[in-house]
Design a protein around this motif. Structure first.
Motif, PDB file in Angstrom:
ATOM      1  N   PRO A   1      -7.240  10.700   1.546  1.00  0.00           N
ATOM      2  CA  PRO A   1      -6.584  11.053   0.278  1.00  0.00           C
ATOM      3  C   PRO A   1      -6.220   9.836  -0.565  1.00  0.00           C
ATOM      4  CG  PRO A   1      -5.065  11.316   2.136  1.00  0.00           C
ATOM      5  CD  PRO A   1      -6.410  11.070   2.722  1.00  0.00           C
ATOM      6  N   TRP A   2      -6.220   8.646   0.017  1.00  0.00           N
ATOM      7  CA  TRP A   2      -5.794   7.444  -0.704  1.00  0.00           C
ATOM      8  C   TRP A   2      -6.958   6.602  -1.211  1.00  0.00           C
ATOM      9  CZ3 TRP A   2      -7.922   4.417   2.995  1.00  0.00           C
ATOM     10  CH2 TRP A   2      -7.796   4.834   4.322  1.00  0.00           C
ATOM     11  N   ILE A   3      -8.188   7.140  -1.140  1.00  0.00           N
ATOM     12  CA  ILE A   3      -9.352   6.433  -1.686  1.00  0.00           C
ATOM     13  C   ILE A   3      -9.844   7.143  -2.941  1.00  0.00           C
ATOM     14  CG2 ILE A   3     -11.835   6.020  -1.312  1.00  0.00           C
ATOM     15  CD1 ILE A   3     -10.166   3.880  -0.109  1.00  0.00           C
ATOM     16  N   ASP A   4     -10.103   6.354  -3.966  1.00  0.00           N
ATOM     17  CA  ASP A   4     -10.673   6.854  -5.211  1.00  0.00           C
ATOM     18  C   ASP A   4     -12.190   6.819  -5.078  1.00  0.00           C
ATOM     19  OD1 ASP A   4     -11.582   7.333  -7.782  1.00  0.00           O
ATOM     20  OD2 ASP A   4     -10.031   6.104  -8.742  1.00  0.00           O
TER      21      ASP A   4
ATOM     22  N   PHE B   1       0.822  -1.208   0.000  1.00  0.00           N
ATOM     23  CA  PHE B   1       0.000   0.000   0.000  1.00  0.00           C
ATOM     24  C   PHE B   1       0.861   1.265   0.000  1.00  0.00           C
ATOM     25  CE2 PHE B   1      -2.123   3.339   2.498  1.00  0.00           C
ATOM     26  CZ  PHE B   1      -3.281   3.510   1.761  1.00  0.00           C
ATOM     27  N   ASP B   2       0.521   2.203  -0.881  1.00  0.00           N
ATOM     28  CA  ASP B   2       1.225   3.482  -0.999  1.00  0.00           C
ATOM     29  C   ASP B   2       0.239   4.604  -0.703  1.00  0.00           C
ATOM     30  OD1 ASP B   2       2.563   5.788  -1.665  1.00  0.00           O
ATOM     31  OD2 ASP B   2       3.301   5.057  -3.599  1.00  0.00           O
ATOM     32  N   PRO B   3       0.341   5.265   0.442  1.00  0.00           N
ATOM     33  CA  PRO B   3      -0.635   6.304   0.798  1.00  0.00           C
ATOM     34  C   PRO B   3      -0.613   7.512  -0.124  1.00  0.00           C
ATOM     35  CG  PRO B   3       1.207   6.318   2.334  1.00  0.00           C
ATOM     36  CD  PRO B   3       1.384   5.115   1.467  1.00  0.00           C
ATOM     37  N   GLU B   4       0.363   7.587  -1.005  1.00  0.00           N
ATOM     38  CA  GLU B   4       0.417   8.691  -1.955  1.00  0.00           C
ATOM     39  C   GLU B   4      -0.426   8.414  -3.193  1.00  0.00           C
ATOM     40  OE1 GLU B   4       1.884  11.545  -1.219  1.00  0.00           O
ATOM     41  OE2 GLU B   4       2.309  10.620   0.737  1.00  0.00           O
ATOM     42  N   LYS B   5      -0.955   7.192  -3.296  1.00  0.00           N
ATOM     43  CA  LYS B   5      -1.779   6.822  -4.443  1.00  0.00           C
ATOM     44  C   LYS B   5      -3.224   6.611  -4.014  1.00  0.00           C
ATOM     45  CE  LYS B   5       2.081   4.692  -6.929  1.00  0.00           C
ATOM     46  NZ  LYS B   5       2.595   3.454  -7.592  1.00  0.00           N
TER      47      LYS B   5
ATOM     48  N   GLN C   1      -8.347  -9.772   3.984  1.00  0.00           N
ATOM     49  CA  GLN C   1      -6.988  -9.727   3.437  1.00  0.00           C
ATOM     50  C   GLN C   1      -6.954 -10.300   2.018  1.00  0.00           C
ATOM     51  OE1 GLN C   1      -3.726  -8.765   4.600  1.00  0.00           O
ATOM     52  NE2 GLN C   1      -4.949  -7.470   5.956  1.00  0.00           N
ATOM     53  N   THR C   2      -7.756 -11.309   1.761  1.00  0.00           N
ATOM     54  CA  THR C   2      -7.842 -11.854   0.403  1.00  0.00           C
ATOM     55  C   THR C   2      -8.437 -10.819  -0.542  1.00  0.00           C
ATOM     56  OG1 THR C   2      -8.046 -14.120   1.206  1.00  0.00           O
ATOM     57  CG2 THR C   2      -8.831 -13.691  -1.018  1.00  0.00           C
ATOM     58  N   PHE C   3      -9.516 -10.182  -0.129  1.00  0.00           N
ATOM     59  CA  PHE C   3     -10.098  -9.120  -0.954  1.00  0.00           C
ATOM     60  C   PHE C   3      -9.088  -7.998  -1.176  1.00  0.00           C
ATOM     61  CE2 PHE C   3     -14.314 -10.428   1.156  1.00  0.00           C
ATOM     62  CZ  PHE C   3     -14.604 -11.340   0.159  1.00  0.00           C
ATOM     63  N   ALA C   4      -8.362  -7.640  -0.121  1.00  0.00           N
ATOM     64  CA  ALA C   4      -7.384  -6.562  -0.241  1.00  0.00           C
ATOM     65  C   ALA C   4      -6.254  -6.944  -1.191  1.00  0.00           C
ATOM     66  CB  ALA C   4      -6.812  -6.212   1.138  1.00  0.00           C
ATOM     67  N   SER C   5      -5.898  -8.229  -1.240  1.00  0.00           N
ATOM     68  CA  SER C   5      -4.808  -8.665  -2.111  1.00  0.00           C
ATOM     69  C   SER C   5      -5.136  -8.469  -3.583  1.00  0.00           C
ATOM     70  CB  SER C   5      -4.485 -10.137  -1.841  1.00  0.00           C
ATOM     71  OG  SER C   5      -5.464 -10.996  -2.397  1.00  0.00           O
ATOM     72  N   TRP C   6      -6.410  -8.308  -3.904  1.00  0.00           N
ATOM     73  CA  TRP C   6      -6.795  -8.028  -5.293  1.00  0.00           C
ATOM     74  C   TRP C   6      -6.459  -6.590  -5.695  1.00  0.00           C
ATOM     75  CZ3 TRP C   6     -12.498 -10.088  -4.633  1.00  0.00           C
ATOM     76  CH2 TRP C   6     -12.460 -11.468  -4.406  1.00  0.00           C
ATOM     77  N   GLY C   7      -6.176  -5.747  -4.698  1.00  0.00           N
ATOM     78  CA  GLY C   7      -5.853  -4.352  -4.986  1.00  0.00           C
ATOM     79  C   GLY C   7      -6.875  -3.370  -4.454  1.00  0.00           C
ATOM     80  N   TYR C   8      -7.567  -3.752  -3.361  1.00  0.00           N
ATOM     81  CA  TYR C   8      -8.592  -2.903  -2.754  1.00  0.00           C
ATOM     82  C   TYR C   8      -8.223  -2.566  -1.319  1.00  0.00           C
ATOM     83  CZ  TYR C   8     -11.598  -4.337  -6.630  1.00  0.00           C
ATOM     84  OH  TYR C   8     -12.116  -4.574  -7.866  1.00  0.00           O
ATOM     85  N   VAL C   9      -8.630  -1.392  -0.870  1.00  0.00           N
ATOM     86  CA  VAL C   9      -8.758  -1.150   0.553  1.00  0.00           C
ATOM     87  C   VAL C   9     -10.085  -1.762   0.947  1.00  0.00           C
ATOM     88  CG1 VAL C   9      -9.113   0.576   2.345  1.00  0.00           C
ATOM     89  CG2 VAL C   9      -7.371   0.940   0.598  1.00  0.00           C
ATOM     90  N   THR C  10     -10.075  -2.631   1.952  1.00  0.00           N
ATOM     91  CA  THR C  10     -11.318  -3.256   2.402  1.00  0.00           C
ATOM     92  C   THR C  10     -11.575  -2.876   3.842  1.00  0.00           C
ATOM     93  OG1 THR C  10     -10.196  -5.289   3.082  1.00  0.00           O
ATOM     94  CG2 THR C  10     -10.998  -5.191   0.814  1.00  0.00           C
ATOM     95  N   ALA C  11     -12.821  -3.002   4.266  1.00  0.00           N
ATOM     96  CA  ALA C  11     -13.155  -2.591   5.629  1.00  0.00           C
ATOM     97  C   ALA C  11     -14.395  -3.325   6.115  1.00  0.00           C
ATOM     98  CB  ALA C  11     -13.403  -1.086   5.683  1.00  0.00           C
ATOM     99  N   TRP C  12     -14.389  -3.601   7.413  1.00  0.00           N
ATOM    100  CA  TRP C  12     -15.568  -4.082   8.139  1.00  0.00           C
ATOM    101  C   TRP C  12     -15.944  -3.005   9.148  1.00  0.00           C
ATOM    102  CZ3 TRP C  12     -18.016  -8.450   6.783  1.00  0.00           C
ATOM    103  CH2 TRP C  12     -17.314  -9.534   6.239  1.00  0.00           C
ATOM    104  N   HIS C  13     -17.145  -2.476   9.082  1.00  0.00           N
ATOM    105  CA  HIS C  13     -17.569  -1.518  10.103  1.00  0.00           C
ATOM    106  C   HIS C  13     -18.572  -2.201  11.040  1.00  0.00           C
ATOM    107  CE1 HIS C  13     -20.598  -1.313   6.992  1.00  0.00           C
ATOM    108  NE2 HIS C  13     -21.352  -0.440   7.640  1.00  0.00           N
TER     109      HIS C  13
END
Length: 674
Positions: free
Chosen positions: A524-527, A442-446, A473-485
């Motif tokens: 800033p790192w979410i599209d 993960f790059d917080p500048e992107k 973590q599996t979902f995130a490995s595809w290239g996503y920020v994932t979250a459980w609220h």
């Protein structure tokens, strides 16, 4: 906004680096992992036994073996052969023999087997019960178990009945009362679940609860449904005291073994009572109490019943947490429990005299507690970054010593992402906890796409443990920020927070979900143009609510959703009927919260998934939703599993499920950093 960063796997690496020789936590890799279950320690503290399951993708099945461990971590070896299912290990009171349930050559159903632990030897079969055994306990000179019988028939007659049913070409089921199903199987109302016993040296099987003319709860039973006092004199067990009613009222009964009457000792409480546990000294019967009928997440309190004085004393009434996963301390002065506590399942000590509680462990999940007479405490420990591991727990400071080495070779080559706990302002300005997972490198500048996950229940918080079916973590490995609220209604944050969404399932959790999306929009790192969401069961319900209301998501994943609150009457769980009335009693409740009433607003692409064997949320719910979306011209896809229940459990179906989800979210939110 508060943020609490956790100490994670990648601290030794530059945050943006992804090692070239590392793998991600793919679904295929998850099915290579061996899964360790709840352990049991021998009374003398010398041996620990735990089930370990591995899966064969080609044969589409799992193999569970019992493994032997030692408290110092020097032993790890199989006790039972691969290919022979084994479960429910329990030690004899002196620790010299291990009993377990297995179905081996010639067994038509699971039977009790005995294995010597103090000398070489093979396992020998103890029982030949045609209806099979489960719920195993060893107390004194006897082994106790549960089996589902036909009252009035002897074992030979029951064996013949089973043979006839197997050979019959008639598949019809018939009921004259509830319940008719539980989760993924139909119930036979002509059979009853009872406790029996057999001497450890062999002999005739003796009825225990059948003598009281009172069966265990019809829907589900386990070793937690009953207990035997150390002297072998008393049995405490749960039973439906109002069996003539459509909905059960589970009470606790106490009877002398061999006699014909059992006393209902919890008749005054309208809510469910359960989990009887005699103290090691036999002087006290502990049990758990909930007071609100029809509310499965009502706070669970510990009650102590004095066997001599016949008095009840509730000790955790002032503690705003549910007492679960309990074991008595050897001195009969307290308990250790695995407690759902603000998004982490921690080990607590609970003082039996005054109810004082003390947290022992910290940031990751614990469970499967078992304790020896010398106080050695063992359990499992897991986190988002590793599956369950066998550990010895120091009750004084919560430190642990790992006792197994399973999966180390596989996980050492996995490049995990990172995760942290954050809080944000949700419905009515209340603080909502959320787990945020970042992809490897993960790059917080992107900028990254968001995959917001919506948990089920609704009263089941996401805690810091390893999830095989919905792995962030599996979902995130595809290239996503994932979250459980952990929105309003989630467990572990106090009774008021948990019960705040009843009967209005919609308003607060929807607001919390939108607020979570807004929180991410401000990062800033979410599209903001690449956001998707989804969930299962209640999470599918809330995703269906999103379909009909304003939201920022490009597409939704909706698995096993409660879409039509009226159709949910076909399930084994009708949501609000017991506590708030049926839809003909209070139609305004159902009309306000049922997602199908908002169908005219549906316009978001949705992936619908459902299993035929799902009797908790019947499959018709999924097809209703899919037909509605298709009729409205909304892009949608229906995936139907004829051989799965509420969950997708078979290895190859699971791989297919993950790949279909990946294909769907990729179409509407391209993965990866920009």
């Amino acid at each position: 906004m508060k943020r609490f960063a956790l100490v994670l796997l990648l601290l030794v690496m530059p945050f943006t680096a992804v090692a070239e020789d590392k793998n991600v936590l793919s679904v295929e890799l998850m099915w290579e992992l061996q899964r360790i279950g709840s352990p049991v320690i021998s009374p003398n503290g010398e041996h620990i036994v735990a089930p370990v399951t591995r899966f064969d993708m080609d044969k589409e099945r799992g193999h569970t073996q019992l493994y032997l461990f030692s408290p110092d971590g020097s032993t790890q070896r199989p006790l039972t052969a691969q290919g022979m299912r084994a479960s429910e290990a329990t030690f004899s009171p002196d620790g010299s023999t291990l009993a377990f349930i297995s179905q081996r050559d010639g067994d038509d159903a699971g039977q009790i087997y005995l294995l010597p632990m103090d000398k070489p030897g093979e396992a020998s079969r103890l029982t030949s019960v045609p209806t099979g055994v489960y719920g195993l306990k060893w107390k004194g000179d006897h082994l106790y178990f549960i089996t589902r019988i036909w009252p009035g028939k002897d074992w030979d007659e029951m064996a013949e009945r089973l043979k006839q049913e197997k050979a019959s070409n008639v598949s019809a089921k018939k009921w004259t009362a509830l319940p008719f199903s539980h989760f993924d199987h139909w119930l036979d109302e002509n059979r009853q679940a009872h406790v029996f016993r057999i001497a450890a040296e062999g002999g005739d099987v003796e009825p225990v609860t059948q003598n009281f003319n009172r069966e265990l709860p019809r829907s589900t039973q386990s070793s937690g449904s009953y207990d035997i006092d150390p002297s072998g004199t008393w049995i405490a067990f749960t039973s439906d005291s109002k069996s003539e009613n459509p909905e059960p009222e589970i009470d606790l009964f106490l009877g002398r073994i061999g006699e014909s009457t059992a006393e209902n000792i919890t008749e005054a409480n309208p809510g469910p009572d359960g989990n009887p546990m005699f103290s090691p000294n036999g002087q006290t019967l502990a049990y758990t109490r909930q007071v609100i009928p029809g509310f499965y997440a009502d706070n669970i309190n510990i009650v102590l019943f004095d066997m001599e004085r016949r008095t009840h004393r509730e000790i955790t009434a002032d503690w705003d947490r549910s007492a679960t996963g309990l074991v008595w301390t050897p001195d009969s002065q307290g308990f250790y429990g695995a407690i759902d506590d603000a998004a982490t399942v921690r080990v607590y000590h609970i003082n039996a005299r005054n109810g004082q509680v003390r947290a022992i462990t910290g940031e990751t999940n614990f469970g499967g507690l078992t304790i020896a007479n010398n106080g050695t405490l063992v359990g499992t420990n897991e986190s988002f970054l590793h599956p369950a591991q066998l550990v010895r727990i120091n009750p004084s400071d919560g430190s642990t010593a790992r006792l197994d080495t399973f999966n180390d070779d596989i996980l050492s080559s996995v490049d995990f992402g990172t995760y942290e706990s954050v809080t944000y302002e949700g419905y009515n300005g209340q603080e909502i906890q959320m787990w945020v997972h970042y992809p490897p490198g993960f790059d917080p500048e992107k900028k990254y796409p968001l995959f917001l996950l919506i948990h089920g229940g609704p009263h089941n918080a996401i805690s810091n443990g390893f999830h095989y079916r919905w792995n962030a973590q599996t979902f995130a490995s595809w290239g996503y920020v994932t979250a459980w609220h952990n929105f309003h209604g989630s467990s572990g944050f106090g009774q008021e927070f948990t019960d705040s969404i009843n009967p209005d399932w919609k308003t607060a959790p929807y607001a919390d979900t939108i607020a979570a999306a807004e929180w991410f929009k401000n990062q800033p790192w979410i599209d903001n143009d690449r956001m998707v969401a989804g969930g299962a069961s209640y999470g599918g319900y809330l995703s269906s609510i999103l379909l009909g209301k304003e939201h920022p998501f490009n597409a939704l994943l909706i698995h096993a959703a409660v879409y039509n609150m009226y159709s949910q009457m076909a399930a084994d769980f009708a949501v609000h009927s017991v506590r708030f009335g049926n839809y003909w009693d209070n139609p305004e409740i159902y009309k306000e919260i049922s997602p199908h009433y908002f169908a005219e607003n549906f316009n978001t692409p949705a992936l619908i998934i459902h299993g035929q064997l799902d009797y908790r949320v019947p499959v018709g719910q999924g097809f209703e939703l899919f037909r509605t979306l298709q009729s409205r011209g909304v892009e949608s896809r229906m995936i139907y599993f004829p051989d799965e229940n509420h969950w997708i459990l078979k290895p190859n179906n699971s791989v297919y499920w993950y790949n279909e989800v990946k294909d769907w979210v990729t179409r509407f939110a391209e993965p990866g950093a920009r």
